[in-house]
Design an enzyme around this catalytic site. Structure first.
Site, PDB file in Angstrom:
ATOM      1  N   SER A  78      -8.008   0.829   2.629  1.00  0.00           N
ATOM      2  CA  SER A  78      -8.364   0.341   1.300  1.00  0.00           C
ATOM      3  C   SER A  78      -9.575  -0.565   1.396  1.00  0.00           C
ATOM      4  O   SER A  78      -9.907  -1.073   2.470  1.00  0.00           O
ATOM      5  CB  SER A  78      -7.184  -0.426   0.692  1.00  0.00           C
ATOM      6  OG  SER A  78      -7.559  -1.095  -0.493  1.00  0.00           O
ATOM      7  N   SER A  79     -10.222  -0.787   0.250  1.00  0.00           N
ATOM      8  CA  SER A  79     -11.299  -1.778   0.159  1.00  0.00           C
ATOM      9  C   SER A  79     -10.879  -3.004  -0.645  1.00  0.00           C
ATOM     10  O   SER A  79     -11.702  -3.897  -0.867  1.00  0.00           O
ATOM     11  CB  SER A  79     -12.539  -1.155  -0.492  1.00  0.00           C
ATOM     12  OG  SER A  79     -13.045  -0.101   0.287  1.00  0.00           O
ATOM     13  N   GLU A 106      -5.840   3.992  -7.860  1.00  0.00           N
ATOM     14  CA  GLU A 106      -7.036   4.615  -7.281  1.00  0.00           C
ATOM     15  C   GLU A 106      -8.024   5.029  -8.348  1.00  0.00           C
ATOM     16  O   GLU A 106      -8.628   4.156  -8.950  1.00  0.00           O
ATOM     17  CB  GLU A 106      -6.697   5.783  -6.341  1.00  0.00           C
ATOM     18  CG  GLU A 106      -7.579   5.823  -5.090  1.00  0.00           C
ATOM     19  CD  GLU A 106      -8.923   6.506  -5.250  1.00  0.00           C
ATOM     20  OE1 GLU A 106      -9.084   7.333  -6.162  1.00  0.00           O
ATOM     21  OE2 GLU A 106      -9.822   6.230  -4.441  1.00  0.00           O
ATOM     22  N   ARG A 123       0.839  -1.194   0.000  1.00  0.00           N
ATOM     23  CA  ARG A 123       0.000   0.000   0.000  1.00  0.00           C
ATOM     24  C   ARG A 123       0.883   1.256   0.000  1.00  0.00           C
ATOM     25  O   ARG A 123       1.939   1.289   0.627  1.00  0.00           O
ATOM     26  CB  ARG A 123      -0.886  -0.011   1.253  1.00  0.00           C
ATOM     27  CG  ARG A 123      -1.944   1.086   1.323  1.00  0.00           C
ATOM     28  CD  ARG A 123      -2.975   0.938   0.250  1.00  0.00           C
ATOM     29  NE  ARG A 123      -4.181   1.719   0.544  1.00  0.00           N
ATOM     30  CZ  ARG A 123      -4.955   2.257  -0.394  1.00  0.00           C
ATOM     31  NH1 ARG A 123      -4.645   2.131  -1.675  1.00  0.00           N
ATOM     32  NH2 ARG A 123      -6.044   2.914  -0.060  1.00  0.00           N
ATOM     33  N   THR A 138      -8.603   0.173  -9.326  1.00  0.00           N
ATOM     34  CA  THR A 138      -8.043  -1.155  -9.178  1.00  0.00           C
ATOM     35  C   THR A 138      -8.236  -2.133 -10.327  1.00  0.00           C
ATOM     36  O   THR A 138      -9.029  -1.942 -11.231  1.00  0.00           O
ATOM     37  CB  THR A 138      -8.511  -1.847  -7.881  1.00  0.00           C
ATOM     38  OG1 THR A 138      -9.850  -2.218  -7.987  1.00  0.00           O
ATOM     39  CG2 THR A 138      -8.298  -0.971  -6.704  1.00  0.00           C
ATOM     40  N   GLY A 194     -13.277  -1.803  -7.996  1.00  0.00           N
ATOM     41  CA  GLY A 194     -14.577  -1.194  -7.755  1.00  0.00           C
ATOM     42  C   GLY A 194     -14.675  -0.277  -6.562  1.00  0.00           C
ATOM     43  O   GLY A 194     -15.779  -0.012  -6.085  1.00  0.00           O
ATOM     44  N   GLY A 195     -13.548   0.225  -6.018  1.00  0.00           N
ATOM     45  CA  GLY A 195     -13.635   1.085  -4.852  1.00  0.00           C
ATOM     46  C   GLY A 195     -14.269   0.341  -3.690  1.00  0.00           C
ATOM     47  O   GLY A 195     -14.059  -0.859  -3.508  1.00  0.00           O
TER      48      GLY A 195
END
Length: 607
Positions: A490-491, A438, A124, A418, A513-514
């Site tokens: 983050s997701s 992002e 990250r 992503t 997809g956030g």
């Protein structure tokens, strides 16, 4: 719609001897809570859908967001590489052919199963040492507009992807590091055909052409995006790949590439960043045990914080398990108004906890000192009992441990981005990796790595994943605020699934997809493992999302009675494109079944 069921994989009990531990609507302001902040798409929808068929492979397979990338991974597998080698080669090609989503300028999370244990690698991005909690506030102390922050040097975090890949390869790779770069270098030098999706995103992006390097590289002299089929070569990226193939990541973090990144960030017009050469030189990836949770007859493993994906995903699925509702037993019941209502309410509860508790664990302590407290069966059962026949406007975070938190919930703000890769090799080793810059095209800063050649790679805008507001109106700090050296929440949800009785690998999956990544992954897990659909059938199921306010249903995929039934249960419903990019591989008695999302350009290659 829900046909082609596969034989159910039945098992009971727990793992024995497995070394695992739990442990495109634009909004006015990113700091304003409300439904409008959830209508953004990580990448805008294309005007086409790529049809995919159910695929099965006998030995090994690679699922990725682009056919050229998947075939590069297959090439490495056939050359004797393992799943990790193939994932690295696949990612290097994705950075070339899918520049809007991931690449050297970003970061990611990687799970690697070597047949004995799952290692979670984290690359990250980090905030510069000079960053402050007020990074995204204006002179009046109000959050910047989101697009103003995105297209700035201040949004750029230290890229972590390359350092993560190199560190993982050093410990677990099989082929030589330089060999993994060959497919990407070949494509960068020979060129590749601009796809329909890349052309569409270039045409619709409001910011990219403002960057002179990107404008000269991705657009014609008349300002139009490069046409579909245009053979695009990337000499700068080819040169960078050659340097890194021979000299390793040190070339990237300390040499001319680092100087190119730093100059671009600090000289960005409007709002320059504070990234230093020391920030780049000092970057280190992390590794450790995956976060694994029991679900039905499976053990589901994902990335621990700073990713919120595994915790939030497993909270949703765990809450649903405690509901014992007939509607959740099959896809027809799930996609009924009552089935969707239960899922949405479980999601509200999970996202309320996410907004309060989850952030970089180097800066924020887990509730009660252990992230698994958020997944305790007794706690999830307690949360499940809070679901009512009528929806509440907004769920409140629970108390998973006796100690009360002093954090404030993070206000809603957009998340993007992503790409996902899943690999299973002939030895049964596997990778699930999600990577990102992002938003589509990241910060829109294209750097040539000091080569002086056309092209290069785009830098991330990952620091906008931090809360723009460092505290609430009462002065309580927000866990996911900006701090020096911190990694934003983050997701990303790379996921590996195992038989809980035998410990055998069952699946690898994930999605871009956030924040909706969590929902896309949950839907696919339910489809493949609870409803026994093929991966492709599960991926093709309609998408939905709720982040603890308005419910989004995939446009054109739900009948009116579903919307009306949800509204009768108190849900506010909006139809929107939900452009997932799910990749999934499932091990069955007859081989490896693969699926790739028709909403993007996904592909599965194998033999």
């Amino acid at each position: 719609m829900f046909t082609g069921l596969t034989p159910k994989l039945v098992a009971t009990g727990f793992v024995a001897g497995l070394l695992l531990t739990s442990g495109c609507s634009l909004t006015p302001s990113a700091g304003q809570a409300g439904p409008t902040s959830e209508l953004r798409q990580p990448e805008i929808a294309s005007a086409f859908r790529q049809q995919q068929e159910n695929l099965s492979f006998e030995h090994q397979a690679v699922a990725a967001a682009n056919p050229l990338a998947a075939k590069a991974g297959q090439e490495i597998l056939q050359a004797g590489g393992n799943a990790l080698d193939a994932a690295i080669a696949t990612q290097l090609v994705l950075g070339l052919v899918e520049p809007q989503s991931s690449g050297l300028g970003g970061g990611g999370f990687l799970l690697y199963w070597d047949g004995q244990q799952v290692v979670a690698w984290e690359g990250r991005e980090t905030a510069p040492a000079a960053a402050t909690p007020e990074l995204f506030l204006d002179a009046e102390g109000e959050p910047l507009e989101f697009l103003q922050a995105v297209g700035s040097g201040a949004a750029v975090g230290v890229p972590g992807l390359l350092a993560m890949l190199e560190a993982a390869h050093r410990e677990q790779g099989q082929l030589a590091w330089a060999r993994l770069f060959e497919p990407a270098i070949r494509l960068a030098e020979d060129g590749f055909a601009v796809s329909r999706r890349l052309h569409h995103l270039l045409s619709e992006d409001p910011l990219l052409a403002a960057n002179s390097a990107a404008r000269n590289f991705y657009y014609l002299d008349n300002g139009e995006a490069l046409p579909v089929g245009h053979r695009l070569k990337n000499p700068a990226l080819a040169a960078i790949y050659r340097q890194v193939a021979q000299g390793g990541s040190e070339v990237f973090y300390q040499g001319s590439v680092a100087r190119s990144i730093q100059r671009a960030v600090v000289n960005q017009p409007g709002q320059p960043g504070q990234l230093s050469l020391a920030d780049l030189a000092n970057y280190q990836p992390n590794s450790g045990s995956a976060l694994c949770s029991s679900w039905q007859v499976y053990l589901v493993c994902g990335a621990p914080p700073p990713s919120s994906g595994q915790l939030t995903l497993m909270q949703i699925l765990g809450i649903l398990e405690h509901l014992d509702a007939d509607q959740l037993a099959d896809p027809e019941g799930f996609y009924s108004p009552q089935g969707l209502h239960l899922y949405i309410e479980a999601s509200r509860l999970a996202f309320a906890d996410r907004a309060l508790y989850i952030a970089d664990p180097a800066y924020v302590e887990a509730p009660g000192g252990d992230w698994s407290n958020l997944l305790r069966p007794a706690y999830l059962q307690e949360r499940a009992r809070q679901i009512q026949p009528l929806a509440e406007d907004r769920a409140r975070a629970g108390q998973p441990a006796p100690v009360e938190t002093t954090w404030a919930p993070q206000p809603e703000q957009p998340e993007y981005g992503t790409s996902h890769i899943s690999v299973i090799d002939a030895e049964g080793q596997a990778v699930a990796m999600t990577s990102s810059i992002e938003q589509a095209f990241g910060s829109r800063i294209l750097v040539d790595g000091g080569t002086g050649l056309p092209g290069g790679f785009l830098l991330n805008n990952q620091l906008t994943d931090f809360s723009f507001r460092p505290s609430d109106d009462q002065g309580r700090l927000i866990a996911n605020r900006v701090e020096p050296g911190k990694r934003p929440r983050s997701s990303m949800s790379p996921t590996l699934v195992f038989d809980a009785h035998t410990g055998e690998l069952r699946a690898s999956l994930g999605s871009p997809g956030g924040a909706a990544i969590i929902h896309f992954t949950a839907k696919t897990l339910l489809g493949m493992l609870q409803w026994q659909l093929t991966p492709q059938e599960a991926i093709n199921l309609p998408n939905l999302a709720n982040f603890n306010s308005v419910t989004l249903l995939e446009k054109g995929r739900f009948e009116d009675y579903v919307r009306l039934g949800l509204e009768a249960r108190g849900q506010e419903v909006i139809a929107r494109d939900l452009t997932s990019g799910i990749q999934a591989l499932l091990i069955t008695p007859s081989g490896i079944q693969g699926g790739a999302d028709p909403r993007r350009e996904g592909w599965v290659a194998g033999d």
